[in-house]
Design a protein around this motif. Structure first.
Motif, short mmCIF file in Angstrom:
data_model
loop_
_atom_site.label_atom_id
_atom_site.label_comp_id
_atom_site.label_asym_id
_atom_site.label_seq_id
_atom_site.Cartn_x
_atom_site.Cartn_y
_atom_site.Cartn_z
N LEU A 221 0.81 -1.22 0.00
CA LEU A 221 0.00 0.00 0.00
C LEU A 221 0.84 1.27 0.00
O LEU A 221 0.31 2.38 -0.10
N ASN A 222 2.15 1.12 0.13
CA ASN A 222 3.04 2.28 0.22
C ASN A 222 3.45 2.79 -1.16
O ASN A 222 3.73 2.00 -2.06
N ARG A 223 3.50 4.10 -1.27
CA ARG A 223 4.01 4.72 -2.49
C ARG A 223 5.53 4.82 -2.38
O ARG A 223 6.05 5.20 -1.33
N VAL A 224 6.19 4.52 -3.48
CA VAL A 224 7.64 4.62 -3.54
C VAL A 224 7.97 5.58 -4.68
O VAL A 224 7.68 5.29 -5.84
N TYR A 225 8.55 6.71 -4.32
CA TYR A 225 8.85 7.74 -5.30
C TYR A 225 10.29 7.61 -5.80
O TYR A 225 11.22 7.44 -5.01
N SER A 226 10.44 7.71 -7.10
CA SER A 226 11.76 7.61 -7.72
C SER A 226 12.42 9.00 -7.75
O SER A 226 11.81 10.01 -7.43
#
Length: 159
Positions: free
Chosen positions: A43-48
């Protein structure tokens, strides 16, 4: 300290919010509008690194008054094959247009201030002629009126 410019580096929503003084809601909004596209780990967003740069450009565009549509157009122009030249050329045009618009707004504000100062001077002269007792309290005039109205209302209720 980790190098923030490493392409493989990832960021959490909290890290980006803290760095850019943004809210999680804002980042989710930009994602809903297609401006950011974070990966998911559960459910976590991972930003590049690319998302971080895009967020930086989004916030910079907002600060100078660009619409989200304009910001999206500029972001969508980025092409690594031309080293971002098309994006830079379009950004330059947009920024010059925005600078011109802001200069016009500044001129409009300066003219409005001149008119307001002239009106204040006229009002002060007229008050000096007809009610000089109000002039020292002109800044507090609303409070004086409110007190008089409150007194009138109390007198009406007391009858």
């Amino acid at each position: 300290m980790a190098d923030l410019r490493r392409p493989e580096r990832t960021f959490t929503i909290r890290q980006l919010c803290n760095e850019f003084k943004a809210t999680p809601r804002a980042l989710r909004f930009y994602e809903d509008k297609g401006l950011l596209n974070p990966a998911r780990e559960g459910l976590n967003r991972v930003y590049s690194h690319k998302d971080r740069v895009r967020l930086q450009l989004i916030l910079r565009g907002k600060r100078v008054g660009l619409s989200l549509t304009e910001i999206r157009e500029l972001l969508d122009l980025y092409d690594e094959n031309d080293e971002g030249a098309a994006q830079m050329a379009r950004s330059l045009k947009k920024f010059r247009e925005r600078a011109t618009a802001l200069e016009q707004q500044r001129d409009d504000i300066d003219n409005a201030l001149i008119e307001l100062r002239e009106a204040c001077n006229r009002l002060e002269r007229r008050l000096t002629e007809i009610r000089p007792d109000l002039l020292p309290r002109a800044a507090d005039y609303e409070q004086v009126l409110r007190a008089r109205l409150d007194g009138h209302a109390e007198a009406m209720l007391g009858k």
